[in-house]
Scaffold this motif. Structure first.
Motif, mmCIF file in Angstrom:
data_model
loop_
_atom_site.group_PDB
_atom_site.id
_atom_site.type_symbol
_atom_site.label_atom_id
_atom_site.label_comp_id
_atom_site.label_asym_id
_atom_site.label_seq_id
_atom_site.Cartn_x
_atom_site.Cartn_y
_atom_site.Cartn_z
ATOM 1 N N ASP A 99 -10.546 29.643 57.188
ATOM 2 C CA ASP A 99 -10.259 30.989 57.416
ATOM 3 C C ASP A 99 -9.242 31.058 58.509
ATOM 4 O OD1 ASP A 99 -11.684 31.896 55.059
ATOM 5 O OD2 ASP A 99 -13.225 32.809 56.296
ATOM 6 N N ALA A 100 -9.659 30.667 59.728
ATOM 7 C CA ALA A 100 -8.929 30.534 60.871
ATOM 8 C C ALA A 100 -7.597 29.670 60.876
ATOM 9 C CB ALA A 100 -9.462 29.900 62.018
ATOM 10 N N ASP A 101 -7.569 28.776 59.968
ATOM 11 C CA ASP A 101 -6.432 28.148 59.688
ATOM 12 C C ASP A 101 -5.594 28.599 58.907
ATOM 13 O OD1 ASP A 101 -7.269 25.609 61.095
ATOM 14 O OD2 ASP A 101 -8.058 24.311 59.450
ATOM 15 N N ARG A 102 -5.972 29.367 57.967
ATOM 16 C CA ARG A 102 -5.387 30.121 56.783
ATOM 17 C C ARG A 102 -4.600 31.215 57.644
ATOM 18 N NH1 ARG A 102 -6.341 34.689 54.372
ATOM 19 N NH2 ARG A 102 -8.608 34.621 54.844
ATOM 20 N N MET A 103 -5.248 31.889 58.595
ATOM 21 C CA MET A 103 -4.828 33.002 59.381
ATOM 22 C C MET A 103 -3.646 32.663 60.266
ATOM 23 S SD MET A 103 -6.295 35.729 58.483
ATOM 24 C CE MET A 103 -6.145 37.082 59.711
ATOM 25 N N ARG A 104 -3.878 31.668 61.076
ATOM 26 C CA ARG A 104 -2.959 30.991 61.827
ATOM 27 C C ARG A 104 -1.619 30.703 60.965
ATOM 28 N NH1 ARG A 104 -5.898 28.010 64.957
ATOM 29 N NH2 ARG A 104 -6.583 26.651 63.411
ATOM 30 N N GLN A 105 -1.785 30.081 59.798
ATOM 31 C CA GLN A 105 -0.534 29.691 59.077
ATOM 32 C C GLN A 105 0.035 30.907 58.520
ATOM 33 O OE1 GLN A 105 0.530 26.701 58.426
ATOM 34 N NE2 GLN A 105 2.371 27.487 57.402
#
Length: 171
Positions: free
Chosen positions: A58-64
């Motif tokens: 989820d953090a990677d998706r939000m960062r992207q």
């Protein structure tokens, strides 16, 4: 109660295991509870690892998404800046053109050529800067006229030779 097929395919819960061991002597129950505690610790570790992994995804998706949104905003800012420079250039070009035409009109008018001064200070003094400043030339007076569709005889009625009659009129 579950059927024998269901009980073979699914894992028993901790409560079911504890109920089965509760029917045995206390020493066996102590051993069962120790094993149950170890099983619960393993399940907890798996669940926490799964939650951490999901949180990382989820953090990677939000960062992207954040990076994509920031890139979109930067591209929009650059586009707005180019549009601003284009409109400012049109404003300057329109002012220079209008001032030059007005100055040329005065100079030519003082020289004795009033018709040329009238052309420079007339409608073109308004029309050309409008094209540069407003970036449009769609005034009603400058729009192209749409020709009427051709008549069945080939040429429109106003362009037919006088000796040629439409096909539906007798000669």
């Amino acid at each position: 109660m579950s059927t024998p097929e269901e009980s073979r395919t699914r894992r028993p819960t901790a409560l079911e295991i504890a109920t089965q061991w509760a029917q045995l002597p206390p020493d066996h129950l102590r051993v069962a509870l120790e094993h149950l505690e170890l099983e619960l610790q393993r399940e907890h570790a798996r669940d926490t690892a799964r939650e951490r992994h999901q949180a990382g995804l989820d953090a990677d998706r939000m960062r992207q998404e954040h990076m994509t949104e920031r890139a979109r905003i930067e591209a929009q800012d650059r586009s707005d800046q180019r549009a601003h420079q284009l409109y400012l250039g049109g404003l300057v070009a329109g002012f220079v053109l209008a001032a030059g035409m007005l100055a040329g009109s005065v100079i030519v008018g003082l020289d004795g050529r009033q018709w040329l001064a009238g052309l420079l200070a007339g409608p073109s003094l308004v029309a050309l800067p409008v094209v540069f400043v407003l970036r449009r030339n769609d005034r009603l007076g400058t729009r192209a006229r749409i020709p009427a569709p051709p008549a069945p005889g080939g040429l429109p009625p106003d362009r037919r030779p006088s000796d040629q009659q439409p096909a539906d009129q007798p000669a």
